[in-house]
Write a protein that holds these residues in place. Structure first.
Motif, PDB file in Angstrom:
ATOM      1  N   SER A   7       0.826  -1.208   0.000  1.00 13.31           N
ATOM      2  CA  SER A   7       0.000   0.000   0.000  1.00 13.31           C
ATOM      3  C   SER A   7       0.857   1.253   0.000  1.00 13.31           C
ATOM      4  O   SER A   7       2.013   1.232   0.418  1.00 13.31           O
ATOM      5  CB  SER A   7      -0.927   0.015   1.214  1.00 13.31           C
ATOM      6  OG  SER A   7      -0.173   0.098   2.408  1.00 13.31           O
ATOM      7  N   ILE A   9      -0.408   4.867   1.354  1.00 11.54           N
ATOM      8  CA  ILE A   9      -1.535   5.583   1.952  1.00 11.54           C
ATOM      9  C   ILE A   9      -1.071   6.977   2.374  1.00 11.54           C
ATOM     10  O   ILE A   9      -0.216   7.110   3.247  1.00 11.54           O
ATOM     11  CB  ILE A   9      -2.098   4.831   3.176  1.00 11.54           C
ATOM     12  CG1 ILE A   9      -2.427   3.374   2.827  1.00 11.54           C
ATOM     13  CG2 ILE A   9      -3.297   5.570   3.758  1.00 11.54           C
ATOM     14  CD1 ILE A   9      -3.515   3.189   1.803  1.00 11.54           C
ATOM     15  N   ILE A  26     -15.429  -0.471   0.102  1.00  8.81           N
ATOM     16  CA  ILE A  26     -14.005  -0.823   0.078  1.00  8.81           C
ATOM     17  C   ILE A  26     -13.807  -2.318   0.309  1.00  8.81           C
ATOM     18  O   ILE A  26     -12.985  -2.957  -0.352  1.00  8.81           O
ATOM     19  CB  ILE A  26     -13.215   0.025   1.095  1.00  8.81           C
ATOM     20  CG1 ILE A  26     -13.229   1.489   0.651  1.00  8.81           C
ATOM     21  CG2 ILE A  26     -11.778  -0.484   1.238  1.00  8.81           C
ATOM     22  CD1 ILE A  26     -12.678   2.461   1.677  1.00  8.81           C
ATOM     23  N   ILE A  45      -2.831  -1.235  -2.851  1.00  7.20           N
ATOM     24  CA  ILE A  45      -3.833  -0.236  -2.472  1.00  7.20           C
ATOM     25  C   ILE A  45      -3.133   1.111  -2.378  1.00  7.20           C
ATOM     26  O   ILE A  45      -2.092   1.229  -1.719  1.00  7.20           O
ATOM     27  CB  ILE A  45      -4.484  -0.601  -1.123  1.00  7.20           C
ATOM     28  CG1 ILE A  45      -5.127  -1.993  -1.228  1.00  7.20           C
ATOM     29  CG2 ILE A  45      -5.496   0.459  -0.701  1.00  7.20           C
ATOM     30  CD1 ILE A  45      -5.522  -2.593   0.096  1.00  7.20           C
ATOM     31  N   ARG A  46      -3.719   2.113  -3.036  1.00  3.55           N
ATOM     32  CA  ARG A  46      -3.121   3.452  -3.025  1.00  3.55           C
ATOM     33  C   ARG A  46      -4.206   4.477  -2.689  1.00  3.55           C
ATOM     34  O   ARG A  46      -5.272   4.485  -3.296  1.00  3.55           O
ATOM     35  CB  ARG A  46      -2.519   3.778  -4.381  1.00  3.55           C
ATOM     36  CG  ARG A  46      -1.961   5.214  -4.463  1.00  3.55           C
ATOM     37  CD  ARG A  46      -1.405   5.548  -5.842  1.00  3.55           C
ATOM     38  NE  ARG A  46      -0.229   4.725  -6.071  1.00  3.55           N
ATOM     39  CZ  ARG A  46       0.013   4.084  -7.208  1.00  3.55           C
ATOM     40  NH1 ARG A  46      -0.808   4.166  -8.222  1.00  3.55           N
ATOM     41  NH2 ARG A  46       1.107   3.364  -7.362  1.00  3.55           N
ATOM     42  N   LEU A  47      -3.907   5.336  -1.727  1.00  2.00           N
ATOM     43  CA  LEU A  47      -4.776   6.459  -1.386  1.00  2.00           C
ATOM     44  C   LEU A  47      -3.940   7.719  -1.508  1.00  2.00           C
ATOM     45  O   LEU A  47      -2.883   7.827  -0.887  1.00  2.00           O
ATOM     46  CB  LEU A  47      -5.318   6.342   0.040  1.00  2.00           C
ATOM     47  CG  LEU A  47      -6.122   7.535   0.542  1.00  2.00           C
ATOM     48  CD1 LEU A  47      -7.416   7.707  -0.251  1.00  2.00           C
ATOM     49  CD2 LEU A  47      -6.418   7.398   2.031  1.00  2.00           C
ATOM     50  N   ARG A  48      -4.423   8.639  -2.342  1.00  3.80           N
ATOM     51  CA  ARG A  48      -3.697   9.895  -2.483  1.00  3.80           C
ATOM     52  C   ARG A  48      -4.676  11.056  -2.551  1.00  3.80           C
ATOM     53  O   ARG A  48      -5.817  10.898  -2.986  1.00  3.80           O
ATOM     54  CB  ARG A  48      -2.773   9.879  -3.687  1.00  3.80           C
ATOM     55  CG  ARG A  48      -3.447   9.625  -4.995  1.00  3.80           C
ATOM     56  CD  ARG A  48      -2.424   9.427  -6.090  1.00  3.80           C
ATOM     57  NE  ARG A  48      -3.112   9.237  -7.360  1.00  3.80           N
ATOM     58  CZ  ARG A  48      -2.630   9.556  -8.520  1.00  3.80           C
ATOM     59  NH1 ARG A  48      -1.421  10.075  -8.605  1.00  3.80           N
ATOM     60  NH2 ARG A  48      -3.301   9.365  -9.618  1.00  3.80           N
ATOM     61  N   GLU A  55      -8.207  10.032  -4.273  1.00  2.00           N
ATOM     62  CA  GLU A  55      -8.341   8.894  -5.172  1.00  2.00           C
ATOM     63  C   GLU A  55      -7.844   7.649  -4.450  1.00  2.00           C
ATOM     64  O   GLU A  55      -6.729   7.636  -3.932  1.00  2.00           O
ATOM     65  CB  GLU A  55      -7.520   9.134  -6.437  1.00  2.00           C
ATOM     66  CG  GLU A  55      -7.630   8.025  -7.455  1.00  2.00           C
ATOM     67  CD  GLU A  55      -6.812   8.335  -8.691  1.00  2.00           C
ATOM     68  OE1 GLU A  55      -7.385   8.882  -9.640  1.00  2.00           O
ATOM     69  OE2 GLU A  55      -5.589   8.042  -8.670  1.00  2.00           O
ATOM     70  N   LEU A  56      -8.677   6.645  -4.393  1.00  2.00           N
ATOM     71  CA  LEU A  56      -8.326   5.359  -3.816  1.00  2.00           C
ATOM     72  C   LEU A  56      -8.315   4.342  -4.948  1.00  2.00           C
ATOM     73  O   LEU A  56      -9.303   4.229  -5.680  1.00  2.00           O
ATOM     74  CB  LEU A  56      -9.358   4.934  -2.760  1.00  2.00           C
ATOM     75  CG  LEU A  56      -9.205   3.513  -2.214  1.00  2.00           C
ATOM     76  CD1 LEU A  56      -7.965   3.414  -1.331  1.00  2.00           C
ATOM     77  CD2 LEU A  56     -10.453   3.095  -1.453  1.00  2.00           C
ATOM     78  N   THR A  57      -7.210   3.621  -5.107  1.00  5.03           N
ATOM     79  CA  THR A  57      -7.146   2.574  -6.119  1.00  5.03           C
ATOM     80  C   THR A  57      -6.786   1.246  -5.479  1.00  5.03           C
ATOM     81  O   THR A  57      -6.009   1.194  -4.525  1.00  5.03           O
ATOM     82  CB  THR A  57      -6.134   2.886  -7.247  1.00  5.03           C
ATOM     83  OG1 THR A  57      -4.826   2.997  -6.677  1.00  5.03           O
ATOM     84  CG2 THR A  57      -6.495   4.153  -7.989  1.00  5.03           C
ATOM     85  N   THR A 122     -10.995   2.233  -9.128  1.00  2.00           N
ATOM     86  CA  THR A 122     -10.679   3.583  -8.648  1.00  2.00           C
ATOM     87  C   THR A 122     -11.925   4.253  -8.106  1.00  2.00           C
ATOM     88  O   THR A 122     -12.939   4.361  -8.787  1.00  2.00           O
ATOM     89  CB  THR A 122     -10.099   4.445  -9.785  1.00  2.00           C
ATOM     90  OG1 THR A 122      -8.936   3.794 -10.306  1.00  2.00           O
ATOM     91  CG2 THR A 122      -9.727   5.833  -9.292  1.00  2.00           C
TER      92      THR A 122
END
Length: 132
Positions: A7, A9, A26, A45-48, A55-57, A122
């Protein structure tokens, strides 16, 4: 246990939302990433934060993706053709419910397939809630 989870985050991303519904959204995206992964695969998992939005992917590799996945993934009861479901339980309602939860929060939810044959879900939304 054979999946590698990684991740990225971003800290301090705060979103006014219905915690129960977003948890359901989620969780569904995560469970799909697990169920439709490949043996010894991975989930990233990426949250930016992007200005006043986030954007959460959730990305994972997958084998034998149906050709119409991106076009129909959010349709109710869509499961791909029988040769691609690989005995995964469900009725094909999860992503359509997720899309409705996203819309309720003035968010967008999309699915893409990359050139590397990974699936990327996304969720994107403004960090402030729209006035009703």
């Amino acid at each position: 246990p054979s999946l590698k989870i990684t991740s990225e985050i971003a800290p301090d991303v705060l979103w006014q939302c219905d915690k129960t519904l977003i948890r359901q959204l989620i969780q569904n995206l995560y469970v799909n990433a697990v169920n439709y992964n490949q043996p010894h695969g991975w989930i990233h998992i990426r949250l930016r934060q992007l200005n006043s939005a986030f954007e959460l992917t959730i990305e994972n590799p997958s084998l034998d993706m149906p050709a119409d996945l991106v076009e129909h993934a959010f349709d109710r009861f869509y499961r791909g053709d029988a040769s691609h479901t690989r005995q995964v339980d469900g009725l094909g309602l999860g992503l359509s419910i997720c899309l409705e939860i996203a819309k309720l929060h003035q968010a967008t939810l999309s699915l893409a397939i990359t050139e590397q044959k990974t699936v990327v879900a996304t969720l994107a939304a403004p960090l402030h809630r729209a006035e009703v």
